[in-house]
Write a protein that holds these residues in place. Structure first.
Motif: not given
Length: 353
Positions: A22-26, A177-180, A183-186
């Protein structure tokens, strides 16, 4: 074939790489968020609590993309006078190809829901188109971050298939739950950050609900049909209902995909008291009996409401949820202010049904 569960160190390394992704991906489009959501859902529904690899087909993933983006292909509009109505752009340039394909299908189809769409001959062409996009874009680029490719989640297998690597399905199930939530926030932030959407969004207070929550119309249909199926009584306390609320038996905060077989009617008091807890063994036993006795009726309700239906999926999700809860010593809701430890009673009920 089963495999050893990942060590604590391996699980920590997995979480670290998810954070780096999430931090470094495009993220030029929302596809990568959709792919992670899909992989997590399928790991819960099809995986096991061991370290085994999990094979998935591109078409399985494409099916979920259509479900995720189906509602996004219609105009979003707030009630403010300073906003316009329009389909939200989910790519940095032109509209995302998946959304364009769904919008074109919807324009010539009589289907209002994915469930209706799947009965139409043209749906196969839509599925093939989305599978091609998924293969060429997010499956190729999700694991690129920090200037390198780190294939820690999956590898390409036979044509049209991927293989979640050993330990990955386990970690996606454990940290679902953390992964979901990530994803939703981003996903929401990505859409809000796209200048092409500013005229449509306004303050966008309900954007997350629009993107991810079941529609009010679907909830109304589900509530009405469950009232006919189960009668005017609370699923949990059994008392007569006046104003019924539709409740996720396995809490939505735990598993964020709507499945028709997971809905029950409850008093507002019981619903609020249960909140994000799993239900106690007496409720679980009743729910499992209901899955068997009313499976076809729940299928019909899901089709009418445009919500996915699967008795087997609902059962597997419950087994996953209670298994995770037992492993961490969680407690299940019985009635207001009364809880019980999630233990072998719950596991045995799920195994025996």
């Amino acid at each position: 074939m089963s495999a050893p569960t990942p060590s604590a160190e391996t699980q920590l390394a997995f979480l670290t790489k998810i954070q780096r992704l999430f931090a470094e991906g495009d993220f030029t489009a929302t596809y990568k968020f959709a792919l992670l959501v899909t992989l997590a859902d399928l790991a819960v529904e099809l995986g096991a609590d061991d370290g085994a690899a999990l094979p998935l087909s591109n078409r399985q993933i494409a099916e979920r993309f259509i479900q995720l983006y189906w509602r996004h292909a219609v105009p979003y509009g707030t009630s403010g006078n300073d906003t316009a109505s329009g389909v939200l752009i989910q790519n940095a340039g032109t509209q995302a190809a998946v959304l364009t394909a769904i919008a074109k299908f919807r324009a010539v189809s009589r289907a209002n829901t994915v469930q209706q769409a799947r009965t139409e001959p043209a749906y196969r062409a839509l599925l093939s188109k989305v599978a091609t996009v998924v293969s060429a874009q997010p499956l190729n680029y999700l694991q690129n971050f920090g200037g390198i490719t780190d294939p820690f989640l999956y590898e390409r297998a036979a044509p049209g298939h991927i293989l979640l690597k050993p330990g990955v399905a386990y970690c996606l199930r454990r940290f679902y739950p953390l992964v979901q939530q990530l994803c939703r926030v981003h996903w929401v932030d990505h859409i809000k950050g796209n200048r092409q959407n500013h005229e449509i969004l306004g303050d966008a207070g309900d954007l997350e609900d629009f993107l991810f929550s079941i529609s009010r119309q679907s909830l109304t249909i589900i509530g009405s049909e469950l009232l006919k199926l189960d009668g005017p009584k609370c699923f949990y306390c059994g008392l007569s209902l006046q104003d019924a609320e539709v409740d996720h038996f396995v809490p939505f905060s735990l598993y964020t995909r709507d499945v028709a077989h997971n809905f029950v009617l409850a008093h507002a008091t019981c619903n609020r008291s249960k909140s994000d807890s799993l239900a106690g063994s007496q409720h679980l036993e009743k729910w499992l009996e209901r899955l068997t006795s009313y499976s076809s009726q729940l299928d019909e309700i899901g089709f009418a409401a445009g919500v996915p239906t699967s008795r087997a999926t609902a059962h597997r999700v419950a087994a996953w949820g209670y298994g995770n809860a037992q492993s961490v010593g969680a407690r299940a809701w019985v009635k207001p202010l009364h809880y019980e430890l999630v233990d072998d009673r719950h596991r045995d009920l799920l195994v025996s049904r």
